[in-house]
Each structure stands twice: as structure tokens, then as C-alpha cells.
Design a protein around this motif. Sequence first.
Motif, PDB file in Angstrom:
ATOM      1  N   TRP A   1      47.206  42.687  47.490  1.00 13.10           N
ATOM      2  CA  TRP A   1      47.215  42.900  48.940  1.00 13.10           C
ATOM      3  C   TRP A   1      45.962  43.704  49.292  1.00 13.10           C
ATOM      4  N   TYR A   2      44.989  43.057  49.931  1.00 12.41           N
ATOM      5  CA  TYR A   2      43.719  43.685  50.279  1.00 12.41           C
ATOM      6  C   TYR A   2      43.797  44.330  51.654  1.00 12.41           C
ATOM      7  N   VAL A   3      43.302  45.554  51.764  1.00 13.95           N
ATOM      8  CA  VAL A   3      43.274  46.256  53.040  1.00 13.95           C
ATOM      9  C   VAL A   3      42.328  45.526  53.987  1.00 13.95           C
ATOM     10  N   LYS A   4      42.780  45.330  55.225  1.00 12.91           N
ATOM     11  CA  LYS A   4      41.922  44.765  56.262  1.00 12.91           C
ATOM     12  C   LYS A   4      41.347  45.929  57.067  1.00 12.91           C
ATOM     13  N   PHE A   5      40.042  46.072  57.018  1.00 12.25           N
ATOM     14  CA  PHE A   5      39.364  47.101  57.791  1.00 12.25           C
ATOM     15  C   PHE A   5      38.840  46.482  59.081  1.00 12.25           C
ATOM     16  N   ILE A   6      38.496  47.352  60.030  1.00 15.20           N
ATOM     17  CA  ILE A   6      37.845  46.817  61.224  1.00 15.20           C
ATOM     18  C   ILE A   6      36.466  46.315  60.810  1.00 15.20           C
ATOM     19  N   ASP A   7      35.932  45.396  61.555  1.00 13.36           N
ATOM     20  CA  ASP A   7      34.721  44.676  61.153  1.00 13.36           C
ATOM     21  C   ASP A   7      33.572  45.557  60.679  1.00 13.36           C
ATOM     22  N   GLU A   8      33.268  46.621  61.405  1.00 16.13           N
ATOM     23  CA  GLU A   8      32.137  47.471  61.006  1.00 16.13           C
ATOM     24  C   GLU A   8      32.376  48.105  59.633  1.00 16.13           C
ATOM     25  N   GLU A   9      33.601  48.550  59.404  1.00 19.19           N
ATOM     26  CA  GLU A   9      33.919  49.192  58.131  1.00 19.19           C
ATOM     27  C   GLU A   9      33.886  48.197  56.980  1.00 19.19           C
TER      28      GLU A   9
ATOM     29  N   LEU B   1      51.996  45.302  43.783  1.00 19.06           N
ATOM     30  CA  LEU B   1      53.293  45.783  43.328  1.00 19.06           C
ATOM     31  C   LEU B   1      53.814  44.812  42.279  1.00 19.06           C
ATOM     32  N   GLU B   2      54.189  45.372  41.132  1.00 16.02           N
ATOM     33  CA  GLU B   2      54.650  44.508  40.060  1.00 16.02           C
ATOM     34  C   GLU B   2      55.380  45.314  38.995  1.00 16.02           C
ATOM     35  N   ASN B   3      56.535  44.789  38.569  1.00 13.18           N
ATOM     36  CA  ASN B   3      57.309  45.414  37.491  1.00 13.18           C
ATOM     37  C   ASN B   3      57.527  46.902  37.712  1.00 13.18           C
ATOM     38  N   ASN B   4      57.984  47.266  38.888  1.00  9.66           N
ATOM     39  CA  ASN B   4      58.272  48.661  39.249  1.00  9.66           C
ATOM     40  C   ASN B   4      57.030  49.550  39.250  1.00  9.66           C
ATOM     41  N   GLN B   5      55.858  48.929  39.342  1.00  8.89           N
ATOM     42  CA  GLN B   5      54.617  49.694  39.374  1.00  8.89           C
ATOM     43  C   GLN B   5      53.866  49.410  40.671  1.00  8.89           C
ATOM     44  N   PHE B   6      53.363  50.480  41.265  1.00  7.68           N
ATOM     45  CA  PHE B   6      52.541  50.428  42.462  1.00  7.68           C
ATOM     46  C   PHE B   6      51.110  50.636  41.985  1.00  7.68           C
ATOM     47  N   VAL B   7      50.296  49.600  42.093  1.00  9.21           N
ATOM     48  CA  VAL B   7      48.916  49.661  41.611  1.00  9.21           C
ATOM     49  C   VAL B   7      47.985  49.732  42.815  1.00  9.21           C
ATOM     50  N   SER B   8      47.237  50.818  42.915  1.00 10.54           N
ATOM     51  CA  SER B   8      46.176  50.927  43.925  1.00 10.54           C
ATOM     52  C   SER B   8      44.886  50.522  43.226  1.00 10.54           C
ATOM     53  N   PHE B   9      44.103  49.664  43.860  1.00  6.72           N
ATOM     54  CA  PHE B   9      42.860  49.235  43.217  1.00  6.72           C
ATOM     55  C   PHE B   9      41.710  49.262  44.203  1.00  6.72           C
ATOM     56  N   PHE B  10      40.518  49.353  43.643  1.00  5.80           N
ATOM     57  CA  PHE B  10      39.295  49.244  44.426  1.00  5.80           C
ATOM     58  C   PHE B  10      38.209  48.735  43.502  1.00  5.80           C
ATOM     59  N   TYR B  11      37.179  48.200  44.099  1.00  6.23           N
ATOM     60  CA  TYR B  11      36.049  47.696  43.327  1.00  6.23           C
ATOM     61  C   TYR B  11      34.881  48.647  43.497  1.00  6.23           C
ATOM     62  N   SER B  12      34.241  48.957  42.375  1.00  2.00           N
ATOM     63  CA  SER B  12      33.066  49.823  42.377  1.00  2.00           C
ATOM     64  C   SER B  12      32.123  49.318  41.293  1.00  2.00           C
ATOM     65  N   ASN B  13      30.864  49.167  41.644  1.00  2.00           N
ATOM     66  CA  ASN B  13      29.872  48.637  40.707  1.00  2.00           C
ATOM     67  C   ASN B  13      30.349  47.334  40.066  1.00  2.00           C
ATOM     68  N   ASN B  14      30.890  46.464  40.894  1.00  2.00           N
ATOM     69  CA  ASN B  14      31.378  45.150  40.476  1.00  2.00           C
ATOM     70  C   ASN B  14      32.527  45.194  39.478  1.00  2.00           C
ATOM     71  N   ARG B  15      33.192  46.327  39.360  1.00  2.00           N
ATOM     72  CA  ARG B  15      34.329  46.455  38.438  1.00  2.00           C
ATOM     73  C   ARG B  15      35.560  46.922  39.203  1.00  2.00           C
TER      74      ARG B  15
END
Length: 151
Positions: A43-51, A62-76
Amino acid sequence: MIPQLKKTKNIVISLIAIICCVAASYAQNDDTYTAEMLEGKDWYVKFIDEEQKERDSQGIRLENNQFVSFFYSNNRRKEVVAPYYLSPTQDKTFITSKIGLYKSGSYIISQDKYGFTCAKILSLTNDTLIIYCDWNRSQLTFTTQRTKQIH
């Protein structure tokens, strides 16, 4: 009893019965979402256009009772994982014994090393999730479509 009064009494009783039925259906129709509807998707956060132009993709899974927060940094992709459960009530603390037991509800409850979170699900479709975050009094919209590709 006077026929007109009896007729009025029957109408009032009928109206009360209808109002009670409608109220009961709204009470039972409290939006409840299942883990199956939420899990297995990024589930990707939708930001306003400028952001959006300035930020790399980030979101939750969300999977197997786990809440995973993710982000991409330096292509990883970087992830932070915490336990979660769904609750029909707005819990005030994280109740470990509910993990894995509650498979439906209107609230996503999680706790990581930074603290407790309780988010109300406002809307959920196959590709859009909208939640209200009480801790920062904001509404977040997520989509299953990646908002920005990795370079």
C-alpha cells in the motif's frame, strides 16, 4: 377506542418499529474490514502532487500478523516490521494476546519501538486504503499503484 386515535397509535408504533430497524441496521453495518482484504499488498502512500515529485515511494504492507513500513532510499527498499492486529474497537494500548486472533475490525493496531498506533480504516477497496491516524490527526490515502518508480 376512537377509530382515528387507534389508527394514529398504529402509525406511531409502526414508525417507531421502522426507526428501530434502521438504527439496528446502521449499528450492525459498522464498517468491518478483514485481514484478507488488507494483506498481501504493498500500500503506497499517495502524496499531493508537489510532494510526490520530491519523495521516493513509501508505504505499508500487512502480512502474517506483521505491519511492515517501507520506503525506498538509494534505489533500495528498507523495511521496519512490527506486530499488528485488527480490532473492532479503538484500543488504547497494544494487547499482545489479540495478535493473530482478530482477523477483522475497523482499526489497525500496532506497536513498534517508537510506540503504539491505532488507525481507523475509513475506506477500503481492492486498490485504495484510507485511514485516519489519531496520533497526528491526519488522514492518509494509500494505493496499490507505486507512486514513483525507482531509478
